[in-house]
Design a protein around this motif. Structure first.
Motif, short mmCIF file in Angstrom:
data_model
loop_
_atom_site.label_atom_id
_atom_site.label_comp_id
_atom_site.label_asym_id
_atom_site.label_seq_id
_atom_site.Cartn_x
_atom_site.Cartn_y
_atom_site.Cartn_z
N LEU A 64 0.84 -1.20 0.00
CA LEU A 64 0.00 0.00 0.00
C LEU A 64 0.87 1.25 0.00
O LEU A 64 1.88 1.32 0.70
CB LEU A 64 -0.92 0.01 1.23
CG LEU A 64 -2.06 -1.01 1.19
CD1 LEU A 64 -2.85 -0.95 2.48
CD2 LEU A 64 -2.97 -0.76 0.00
N PRO A 65 0.48 2.24 -0.80
CA PRO A 65 1.33 3.44 -0.94
C PRO A 65 1.29 4.31 0.31
O PRO A 65 0.25 4.48 0.94
CB PRO A 65 0.69 4.17 -2.13
CG PRO A 65 -0.75 3.75 -2.08
CD PRO A 65 -0.73 2.31 -1.63
N ASN A 66 2.45 4.87 0.67
CA ASN A 66 2.47 5.84 1.77
C ASN A 66 2.08 7.20 1.22
O ASN A 66 1.86 7.38 0.01
CB ASN A 66 3.85 5.87 2.45
CG ASN A 66 4.96 6.23 1.47
OD1 ASN A 66 4.76 7.02 0.54
ND2 ASN A 66 6.14 5.66 1.67
N GLU A 67 2.01 8.19 2.10
CA GLU A 67 1.49 9.50 1.70
C GLU A 67 2.40 10.18 0.68
O GLU A 67 1.91 10.84 -0.25
CB GLU A 67 1.29 10.37 2.94
CG GLU A 67 0.19 9.80 3.84
CD GLU A 67 0.10 10.49 5.18
OE1 GLU A 67 0.68 11.59 5.31
OE2 GLU A 67 -0.54 9.94 6.09
N LYS A 68 3.69 10.03 0.83
CA LYS A 68 4.61 10.65 -0.13
C LYS A 68 4.44 10.05 -1.52
O LYS A 68 4.40 10.75 -2.53
CB LYS A 68 6.05 10.49 0.33
CG LYS A 68 7.08 11.15 -0.61
CD LYS A 68 8.49 10.96 -0.11
CE LYS A 68 9.49 11.69 -1.02
NZ LYS A 68 9.39 11.30 -2.43
N LEU A 69 4.32 8.71 -1.57
CA LEU A 69 4.16 8.04 -2.86
C LEU A 69 2.85 8.45 -3.52
O LEU A 69 2.80 8.64 -4.75
CB LEU A 69 4.22 6.52 -2.68
CG LEU A 69 4.07 5.68 -3.95
CD1 LEU A 69 5.15 6.05 -4.96
CD2 LEU A 69 4.11 4.19 -3.63
N ILE A 70 1.78 8.57 -2.73
CA ILE A 70 0.49 8.98 -3.29
C ILE A 70 0.62 10.34 -3.98
O ILE A 70 0.12 10.55 -5.09
CB ILE A 70 -0.58 9.02 -2.19
CG1 ILE A 70 -0.94 7.59 -1.75
CG2 ILE A 70 -1.85 9.74 -2.68
CD1 ILE A 70 -1.88 7.53 -0.55
N ASP B 209 3.46 11.72 -5.08
CA ASP B 209 4.38 11.62 -6.21
C ASP B 209 3.70 11.04 -7.44
O ASP B 209 3.95 11.48 -8.57
CB ASP B 209 5.59 10.76 -5.83
CG ASP B 209 6.51 11.44 -4.82
OD1 ASP B 209 6.39 12.68 -4.66
OD2 ASP B 209 7.33 10.74 -4.19
N ILE B 210 2.84 10.05 -7.23
CA ILE B 210 2.13 9.43 -8.36
C ILE B 210 1.19 10.44 -9.01
O ILE B 210 1.04 10.49 -10.23
CB ILE B 210 1.37 8.18 -7.89
CG1 ILE B 210 2.36 7.08 -7.49
CG2 ILE B 210 0.43 7.66 -8.99
CD1 ILE B 210 1.71 5.87 -6.86
N TRP B 211 0.54 11.25 -8.20
CA TRP B 211 -0.37 12.28 -8.73
C TRP B 211 0.34 13.18 -9.73
O TRP B 211 -0.22 13.56 -10.75
CB TRP B 211 -0.92 13.09 -7.56
CG TRP B 211 -1.85 14.20 -7.95
CD1 TRP B 211 -3.15 14.08 -8.33
CD2 TRP B 211 -1.55 15.60 -7.98
NE1 TRP B 211 -3.69 15.32 -8.59
CE2 TRP B 211 -2.73 16.28 -8.39
CE3 TRP B 211 -0.41 16.35 -7.71
CZ2 TRP B 211 -2.79 17.66 -8.54
CZ3 TRP B 211 -0.48 17.73 -7.84
CH2 TRP B 211 -1.64 18.38 -8.25
N GLU B 212 1.61 13.49 -9.44
CA GLU B 212 2.39 14.35 -10.34
C GLU B 212 2.62 13.68 -11.69
O GLU B 212 2.86 14.36 -12.70
CB GLU B 212 3.74 14.69 -9.70
CG GLU B 212 3.65 15.43 -8.37
CD GLU B 212 3.28 16.89 -8.54
OE1 GLU B 212 3.10 17.34 -9.68
OE2 GLU B 212 3.16 17.59 -7.51
#
Length: 384
Positions: A208-214, A216-219
């Motif tokens: 499951l993605p952590n908050e930073k990854l979430i 980063d993916i949005w970008e």
């Protein structure tokens, strides 16, 4: 009440439900009569009669009532075919308990009768197509392949065709359990244990993605409209289709940022709070309050599409942009954030549009960890 009066009462009830075909008594037999597609020109509708070969008695009337519901369902979904109501298939229909295909069709009628009372037909249709139909088809397939009659052995053989502790097995268990209750068939004693186990497995804990990854993916998402879809799912833990069936009017500078998932969704109307609230600004969701049309243009007419198809569009976009997570990972991550924050499970479950039992079962790892930590913290305070 004599039979004729019962027929009149039933026909009146069906007319209030929008059913135009009537049960008709002709001598000692019961028939249907009403507007039906012509055999040679389906687009032409005229008053016609279907011979049921059912006796004009209480038992025959009860069977005619079930068949009329089935007929209406077929007409509604464009599935009516004269071959299914011809003289050649008359005896098969009369002895519905001998045919697994007929049993599942009758169960479908029963399902829609009960579900549509409490929710919109579009929602019930999506639930049927995704959570019941595939597993009943598998039941029929196993029955024909292994020559099994419909009994608890057939139910067990169908269940074990799905991988142990998988979501498919859990859903199959739920669907067949409902079907068995309808048929009054007793399932094996170990049914609950055999069909349980669905949740987030240990490997998924780490994925499951952590908050930073979430963030980063949005970008990485090139299309602005789909950025908004992603942001809504991450901030509110929405199901794929719920993004397109929510009241977003509170997403503005003066709004409370609480969105309302509409009644025509899978689990009906519920309100959701943002976690984290600051993500509303980060993902630039505030503009949706005044202009919800910034979301992708997707057919939302549930007379022409389904919630399942709308949700599939989201999954397809995740694949198209080669995002390293699945849409539901955002929903799971939202749920876990609420656990860490300390939101009561009953409240979180209500916001997610599912039961507390499902919530606890799915997220038991984090809930247990939270509760154990609370106990440890309280013990440490007492020791000081």
């Amino acid at each position: 009440m004599d039979l004729n009066k019962k027929i009149i009462a039933l026909n009146h009830y069906f007319s209030t439900q929008g059913i135009k075909v009537r049960i008709e008594r002709r001598g000692d037999k019961l028939n249907f009569r009403g507007p039906l597609p012509c055999r040679d020109k389906k687009q032409v509708i005229k008053s016609q009669r279907i011979s049921l070969n059912l006796s004009a008695d209480q038992e025959g009337l009860a069977e005619a009532q079930k068949l009329l519901q089935l007929l209406n369902l077929q007409l509604q979904h464009g599935q009516f075919n004269w071959r299914n109501w011809s003289k050649e298939t008359k005896e098969v229909r009369k002895e519905t308990k001998k045919s697994i295909d007929d049993m599942t069709e009758n169960f479908e009628v029963f399902f829609f009768e009960n579900k549509v009372k409490n929710r919109l037909e579009s929602s019930a249709k999506t639930t049927w197509n995704s959570a019941y139909k595939p597993y009943l088809r598998r039941l029929i397939k196993v029955s024909k392949e292994k020559g099994l009659n419909i009994n608890k052995d057939l139910f067990k053989e169908t269940l074990i065709t799905y991988k142990e502790k998988s979501r498919s097995r859990q859903q199959c268990g739920t669907a067949l359990n409902a079907f068995s209750r309808y048929l009054e068939i007793e399932l094996p004693d170990e049914w609950k244990k055999m069909s349980s186990g669905y949740g987030l497995n240990n490997s998924h804990f780490r994925d499951l993605p952590n908050e930073k990854l979430i963030k980063d993916i949005w970008e990485l998402i090139p299309n602005y409209s789909w950025k908004l879809v992603y942001g809504l799912m991450a901030t509110y833990g929405l199901r794929n289709h719920e993004v397109f069936f929510s009241d977003l009017s509170s997403l503005n500078k003066n709004g409370d940022q609480i969105i309302r998932v509409l009644p025509n969704t899978k689990t009906g109307e519920h309100e959701v709070w943002p976690f984290h609230p600051e993500w509303v600004d980060f993902f630039k969701l505030n503009q949706l309050g005044k202009n919800p049309n910034l979301l992708p243009s997707i057919n939302r007419d549930l007379q022409a599409t389904t919630l399942q198809k709308v949700g599939r569009r989201v999954t397809e976009q995740f694949h198209r942009y080669k995002l390293p997570i699945r849409p539901y990972d955002l929903r799971h991550a939202w749920a876990i954030r609420t656990i860490h924050i300390g939101l009561p499970d009953t409240v979180a479950a209500r916001m997610m549009g599912h039961s507390v039992a499902i919530h606890t079962k799915t997220y038991h790892h984090w809930i247990n960890r939270r509760d154990q930590q609370k106990a440890v913290d309280n013990a440490l305070k007492m020791s000081k």
